[in-house]
Design a protein around this motif. Sequence first.
Motif, PDB file in Angstrom:
ATOM      1  N   VAL A 195       0.734  -1.125  -0.089  1.00  0.00           N
ATOM      2  CA  VAL A 195      -0.041  -0.143   0.039  1.00  0.00           C
ATOM      3  C   VAL A 195       0.897   1.344   0.105  1.00  0.00           C
ATOM      4  O   VAL A 195       0.738   2.079  -0.828  1.00  0.00           O
ATOM      5  N   ALA A 196       1.993   1.197   0.839  1.00  0.00           N
ATOM      6  CA  ALA A 196       2.771   2.474   0.847  1.00  0.00           C
ATOM      7  C   ALA A 196       3.492   2.685  -0.444  1.00  0.00           C
ATOM      8  O   ALA A 196       3.768   3.743  -0.775  1.00  0.00           O
ATOM      9  N   VAL A 197       3.904   1.748  -1.119  1.00  0.00           N
ATOM     10  CA  VAL A 197       4.582   1.761  -2.277  1.00  0.00           C
ATOM     11  C   VAL A 197       3.808   2.456  -3.412  1.00  0.00           C
ATOM     12  O   VAL A 197       3.848   3.113  -4.281  1.00  0.00           O
ATOM     13  N   SER A 198       2.710   1.717  -3.458  1.00  0.00           N
ATOM     14  CA  SER A 198       1.318   2.180  -4.340  1.00  0.00           C
ATOM     15  C   SER A 198       1.157   3.592  -4.184  1.00  0.00           C
ATOM     16  O   SER A 198       1.131   4.523  -5.286  1.00  0.00           O
ATOM     17  N   VAL A 199       0.930   4.124  -3.131  1.00  0.00           N
ATOM     18  CA  VAL A 199       0.837   5.589  -2.922  1.00  0.00           C
ATOM     19  C   VAL A 199       1.761   6.740  -3.420  1.00  0.00           C
ATOM     20  O   VAL A 199       1.748   7.453  -3.751  1.00  0.00           O
ATOM     21  N   ALA A 200       3.176   5.939  -2.597  1.00  0.00           N
ATOM     22  CA  ALA A 200       4.278   6.768  -2.974  1.00  0.00           C
ATOM     23  C   ALA A 200       4.606   6.913  -4.620  1.00  0.00           C
ATOM     24  O   ALA A 200       4.925   7.840  -4.957  1.00  0.00           O
ATOM     25  N   ALA A 201       4.349   5.701  -5.251  1.00  0.00           N
ATOM     26  CA  ALA A 201       4.334   6.031  -6.893  1.00  0.00           C
ATOM     27  C   ALA A 201       3.455   6.949  -7.445  1.00  0.00           C
ATOM     28  O   ALA A 201       3.834   7.740  -8.056  1.00  0.00           O
ATOM     29  N   ALA A 202       2.334   6.899  -7.278  1.00  0.00           N
ATOM     30  CA  ALA A 202       1.349   8.029  -7.323  1.00  0.00           C
ATOM     31  C   ALA A 202       1.835   9.388  -7.118  1.00  0.00           C
ATOM     32  O   ALA A 202       1.672  10.332  -8.003  1.00  0.00           O
ATOM     33  N   LEU A 203       2.218   9.318  -5.796  1.00  0.00           N
ATOM     34  CA  LEU A 203       2.700  10.705  -5.193  1.00  0.00           C
ATOM     35  C   LEU A 203       3.907  11.204  -6.187  1.00  0.00           C
ATOM     36  O   LEU A 203       3.998  12.427  -6.560  1.00  0.00           O
ATOM     37  N   THR A 204       4.801  10.472  -6.561  1.00  0.00           N
ATOM     38  CA  THR A 204       6.072  10.802  -7.275  1.00  0.00           C
ATOM     39  C   THR A 204       5.566  11.386  -8.655  1.00  0.00           C
ATOM     40  O   THR A 204       6.198  12.148  -9.065  1.00  0.00           O
TER      41      THR A 204
END
Length: 454
Positions: A195-204
């Motif tokens: 979940v953290a990686v998915s959100v971080a990818a969208a944020l990047t």
Amino acid sequence: MFLTGFAALAVMPLLPVAARDLDGVGLYPLVAGAFVAASLLGGVLGGTWADRGGARRPLTAGVILTVATLLVSATSTTVWQLVLGRFTDGIAAGLVAVSVNAAIGQSYPERLRARALSLMSACWIVPSLTGPPLAGFVAASWSWRAVFFGVAGLTLIPAAAAVLLLRGRAAQPGATQEPGGPHAPGRRPALPAAVAVSVAAALTQYGVSTWNAWHAVCASVGVVVLMTFTPRLLPPHTWRAGGGLPATVLLRALTSGAFFTLEAFVPLMLSTARHVPGVVTGFAFTGAALAWAGASWMQGRLQNRVARHRLVAIGAGIMAAAVAVAALCTIPAVPPAAAVSSMAMAAFGMGLATPSLTLLSLAHTSADRQGYASGAMQTSQNLGQTLVLAVASALFTALSSASTNRLPAFAGAFALLILPIAGAACLAGRTRVTDAGPHDAPELPVAAAEGQLR
């Protein structure tokens, strides 16, 4: 898979229209990137689920969720609802993609995997030719919402088939895997990390869309979270290209990141800097889809003739040539048609490399962890696409702000792509299977799809 490809290639060109209609053009990078970012989460969920109980249930859940998320997007009243629809659609796509690969690895003997994956690849040819123009006609005659509703209605067919044909069957993960196969190292990824990686990818992806303090903060936070949690989703020693599965996973990131970044910048260059008609850009996508399918079919015929790791190196070499051709097209004297050929060349290289990496990942993995391996490959593909595209976009934005002529900015972005491609070519030998012969099986040009953001 046919309808998955049709949905991916039909919906993506309509997202700018939908964002504009919902007064959310400023959030378009998030609309476009939400699908890829969520595919990371879907891949982890699908891989873990397939290892525990077989690929049938995550495959069924994926196609059912696809219908629901298309309806969410079709009924969007705000751009944030559209973002939610695209994010959940990415989860569904990740479930389907990983389940398909895991199912083939678990349920088919090795001699039949080539035919199964070749059929998956062939399913993308007709959608690549008919999906975008048909969706454009429907959107022009009715609205972009009609396309989402129509694709949802079509997807009901495989959803119903999955529910009726796969329910109640006993799970037999890895039933046909030969004993004594090599085992994949590493622990199963944790859901919070996914979940953290998915959100971080969208944020990047959102953060690199423009230059200001707020976007810089978003990009920085996204990168920090990615660096913190990504290692938990991938096999140990992936970043060091450890022999076997870790190197295979890393090369999936490098090749996918380079290809999809090239696929993003070539059409942008053609339309904004070389001012070619839109039909020419359409030919670029069609040619790329056909080249990928052709290369996938060709490498399937090379079974027991060329080792898989050598096909990966050859594919990377062809991609390097494609990047060089694209860079030459930033010179005004070079015909724009050469840029179209660069996309086809790069797709041909991916058609050799991607299925070979998929089969290498299965060869390096035991029967009870093929879902984990498929999930790691899916995660790596989407991370590579996110990170390479983010770095290239940041460089492009910086160079564009320094000059009114965008051609040097495109040249810089293309030159950057040589790094991941050269890395893939040099590290291909570390994916070698030392205790078995070459494996063969063409794979669908997804990522795309999926996952691939196209």
